[in-house]
Enzyme design. Structure first.
Site, short mmCIF file in Angstrom:
data_model
loop_
_atom_site.label_atom_id
_atom_site.label_comp_id
_atom_site.label_asym_id
_atom_site.label_seq_id
_atom_site.Cartn_x
_atom_site.Cartn_y
_atom_site.Cartn_z
N HIS A 142 12.31 -2.38 -16.19
CA HIS A 142 12.02 -3.82 -16.13
C HIS A 142 10.57 -4.00 -16.58
O HIS A 142 10.23 -3.69 -17.71
CB HIS A 142 12.31 -4.29 -14.70
CG HIS A 142 12.29 -5.77 -14.48
ND1 HIS A 142 12.28 -6.68 -15.50
CD2 HIS A 142 12.27 -6.52 -13.33
CE1 HIS A 142 12.27 -7.92 -15.00
NE2 HIS A 142 12.26 -7.84 -13.68
N ASP A 155 8.10 -6.27 -24.06
CA ASP A 155 7.22 -5.18 -23.66
C ASP A 155 6.75 -4.32 -24.81
O ASP A 155 5.85 -3.50 -24.65
CB ASP A 155 7.93 -4.29 -22.63
CG ASP A 155 8.01 -4.97 -21.29
OD1 ASP A 155 7.07 -5.70 -20.96
OD2 ASP A 155 9.02 -4.77 -20.58
N HIS A 159 17.75 -5.30 -24.67
CA HIS A 159 17.65 -6.30 -23.61
C HIS A 159 19.06 -6.66 -23.15
O HIS A 159 19.97 -6.71 -23.96
CB HIS A 159 16.94 -7.56 -24.13
CG HIS A 159 16.41 -8.40 -23.02
ND1 HIS A 159 17.18 -9.33 -22.38
CD2 HIS A 159 15.20 -8.41 -22.42
CE1 HIS A 159 16.45 -9.88 -21.42
NE2 HIS A 159 15.25 -9.35 -21.43
N1 ACO Z 1 17.05 3.05 -26.78
C1 ACO Z 1 18.17 3.67 -27.20
N2 ACO Z 1 19.41 3.28 -26.88
C2 ACO Z 1 19.52 2.19 -26.09
C3 ACO Z 1 18.40 1.47 -25.62
C4 ACO Z 1 17.12 1.93 -26.00
N3 ACO Z 1 16.03 1.30 -25.60
N4 ACO Z 1 18.81 0.44 -24.87
C5 ACO Z 1 20.16 0.50 -24.86
N5 ACO Z 1 20.59 1.56 -25.60
C6 ACO Z 1 21.96 1.93 -25.89
C7 ACO Z 1 22.65 2.46 -24.64
O1 ACO Z 1 22.48 3.87 -24.54
C8 ACO Z 1 24.07 2.06 -24.91
O2 ACO Z 1 24.61 2.92 -25.87
P1 ACO Z 1 26.17 3.37 -25.79
O3 ACO Z 1 26.93 2.09 -26.00
O4 ACO Z 1 26.32 4.38 -26.86
O5 ACO Z 1 26.35 3.92 -24.41
C9 ACO Z 1 23.96 0.69 -25.59
O6 ACO Z 1 22.67 0.74 -26.23
C10 ACO Z 1 24.03 -0.48 -24.64
O7 ACO Z 1 22.99 -0.35 -23.69
P2 ACO Z 1 23.09 -0.72 -22.16
O8 ACO Z 1 22.40 0.34 -21.36
O9 ACO Z 1 24.51 -1.05 -21.82
O10 ACO Z 1 22.27 -2.05 -22.12
P3 ACO Z 1 21.76 -2.77 -20.82
O11 ACO Z 1 21.92 -4.21 -21.06
O12 ACO Z 1 22.40 -2.21 -19.60
O13 ACO Z 1 20.23 -2.33 -20.74
C11 ACO Z 1 17.89 -2.35 -20.94
C12 ACO Z 1 19.19 -3.16 -21.08
C13 ACO Z 1 17.77 -1.80 -19.50
C14 ACO Z 1 16.71 -3.26 -21.19
C15 ACO Z 1 17.94 -1.17 -21.95
O14 ACO Z 1 18.06 -1.67 -23.28
C16 ACO Z 1 16.73 -0.27 -21.85
O15 ACO Z 1 16.73 0.63 -21.00
N6 ACO Z 1 15.68 -0.47 -22.69
C17 ACO Z 1 14.48 0.32 -22.61
C18 ACO Z 1 13.60 -0.16 -21.46
C19 ACO Z 1 12.95 -1.49 -21.76
O16 ACO Z 1 12.37 -1.70 -22.83
N7 ACO Z 1 13.00 -2.40 -20.76
C20 ACO Z 1 12.36 -3.71 -20.84
C21 ACO Z 1 13.35 -4.79 -20.87
S1 ACO Z 1 12.55 -6.35 -21.05
C22 ACO Z 1 12.00 -6.69 -19.46
O17 ACO Z 1 12.53 -6.28 -18.48
C23 ACO Z 1 10.82 -7.51 -19.34
#
Ligand code: ACO
Length: 437
Positions: free
Chosen positions: A269, A364, A308
């Site tokens: 987050h 971020d 996101h």
């Molecule tokens: N890098 C690589 N792969 C990713 C990333 C990433 N940053 N984010 C998602 N994916 C992939 C997942 O592995 C998944 O792949 P799959 O379908 O092969 O299993 C697919 O994309 C879907 O991802 P989910 O995890 O289902 O997406 P979710 O909506 O649950 O997660 C989140 C969102 C937590 C923000 C995620 O994208 C993440 O962890 N990002 C990195 C951390 C980050 O930047 N957080 C800040 C968010 S903005 C904020 O809170 C202010």
């Protein structure tokens, strides 16, 4: 003939047909309770781990269209607010629903400014932290500790009382944040200067040394204010949900805000901006970007600052931050990490893996690079996020408390554990191999 605004469900277990009303694109989960196999059956429930497709409230604060990259506070586009408003004006908008008149704004700014001081016991409390304590952990604990300073805050049903705590929290957040920063450097705490604007005063408390009057660089002060506006609210994200959930137990606003800030501290987050800088450090140079991206695609970790839960096109805040970065770098000098970040963004936006998963830079991704250019250590980034988000949390909290449909937040579960077990006295038990997790 069923009404067109309903969902027809046929339960094949009983061959019974149900008509469920659809309102605002939702059905009520409680309407599913009437779908039962017999009178002992509790009724059908929704199984939705992580609330991916569950609306937990009605809200008129923030609108997001993730597919089209739209973010609006109380109907105003984030781009317009970032261009024309100050953060305190936006905080007023979030909390009261409309932009302030000149008089309203003057009073609001002066009331918030009036509350910037911390009680001396709070200062002493903060002095007790270890020299290397994480500033976000200090902030969470100190906000919770304010509950001891303002016990009347418990009277959450009194609107005037609520407003007073709201003003205190928005006023004191920069003071706590600045003190956590100075503590980690071993510098004495700087008291607020109420002649200065909200971001200027924050800069004063962060960076004033021996000069009699701190003069803030106007470019940095404006950039900080814009960053505050962009981070002020984001509807039902993890920390807002924590705020509503903890607040639903009628906990006071200091403890509730501390809980929301604790949620924000997590690396998935608000902690992601800190993780972005660590990632850029690990990558080291532009040339190493392709290898790093390959590693991510092979399943070794996530690309921090990408993806996101809601934005599946682009994060409008990231665009504004990228533009603001140029102004900041003109004043501070260019952060060399920007080149790595730009190359990473370029490669990722052309890569099938990220395109198909709709992964774009989020708020971020660039904010950490700006904060670092301004002179902040990565540990401070989430603290900088928590300052403005306090306004959003409090707006969400008020809305929850005044919504007659809301009650104590309490999800259900699908129990997957043992049926009734026979108790075995301790001396007769045999070892069981446990896996952690
Ligand atoms: N890098 C690589 N792969 C990713 C990333 C990433 N940053 N984010 C998602 N994916 C992939 C997942 O592995 C998944 O792949 P799959 O379908 O092969 O299993 C697919 O994309 C879907 O991802 P989910 O995890 O289902 O997406 P979710 O909506 O649950 O997660 C989140 C969102 C937590 C923000 C995620 O994208 C993440 O962890 N990002 C990195 C951390 C980050 O930047 N957080 C800040 C968010 S903005 C904020 O809170 C202010």
């Amino acid at each position: 003939m069923a009404s067109s605004n309903t969902l027809t469900v046929i339960d094949n277990r009983t061959a019974t047909r149900y008509e469920l009303p659809i309102e605002n694109g939702t059905i009520r989960a409680m309407d599913l309770r009437k779908i039962r196999t017999d009178s002992d059956d509790l009724g059908l429930m929704i199984y939705d781990p992580a609330y991916v497709n569950t609306a937990s409230c009605r809200s008129s604060i923030t609108f997001i269209d993730g597919e089209r990259g739209i973010l609006r506070y109380r109907g105003y586009p984030i781009e317009t607010l970032a261009q024309h408003c100050t953060f305190l004006e936006v905080a007023y908008l979030l909390l009261f629903g409309d932009l302030p008149t000149p008089d309203d704004l003057k009073n609001w700014v002066s009331e918030i400014t009036y509350h910037t001081m911390l009680h001396e016991t709070t200062k002493k409390f903060m002095e007790g932290f270890r020299h290397d304590a994480h500033p976000m952990a200090m902030l969470v604990s100190t906000v919770a500790a304010l509950s001891t300073v303002y016990p009347k805050a418990r009277e959450i049903h009194d609107p005037a009382n609520r407003l007073q705590q709201i003003k205190r929290l928005i006023g004191k957040m920069p003071s706590i944040a600045a003190m956590s920063y100075r503590h980690s450097l071993g510098f004495p705490y700087v008291y607020p200067d109420n002649d200065l604007s909200y971001p200027e005063n924050f800069m004063n408390m962060l960076w004033k040394m021996v000069e009699p009057k701190y003069v803030a660089n106007p470019v940095i002060a404006r950039a900080l204010d814009i960053l505050f506006i962009l981070h002020a609210d984001h509807e039902q994200n993890c920390s807002a949900n924590a705020m509503r959930s903890v607040g639903s137990a009628r906990t006071d606003p200091y403890l509730t805000t501390a809980a929301a800030a604790a949620a924000l501290a997590g690396p998935l987050h608000g902690g992601a901006n800190e993780a972005v800088i660590e990632m850029l450090d690990e990558i080291g140079s532009k040339e190493n970007v392709p290898t790093y991206v390959k590693k991510i695609k092979e399943g070794h970790g996530k690309l921090m600052g990408f993806g996101h839960r809601v934005y599946k096109n682009y994060d409008p805040r990231a665009n504004i931050i990228k533009r603001t970065a140029e102004n900041v770098f003109a004043a501070t000098g260019r952060n060399p990490k920007l080149d790595i970040a730009l190359e990473l963004e370029r490669i990722v936006l052309e890569d099938e893996y990220f395109i198909t998963r709709k992964l774009y830079p989020n708020v971020d991704f660039y904010s950490g690079i700006i904060y670092q250019a301004m002179g902040f250590k990565p540990e401070m980034f989430t603290v900088l996020f928590a300052i403005p988000r306090t306004a959003g949390w409090l707006a969400q909290w008020q809305e929850m408390l005044t919504d007659p449909e809301q009650k104590i937040s309490r999800p259900r579960q699908v129990y997957t554990g043992h049926e009734l077990r026979q108790f075995v006295p301790v001396e007769k038990r045999v070892p069981v191999l446990h896996t952690t997790g």
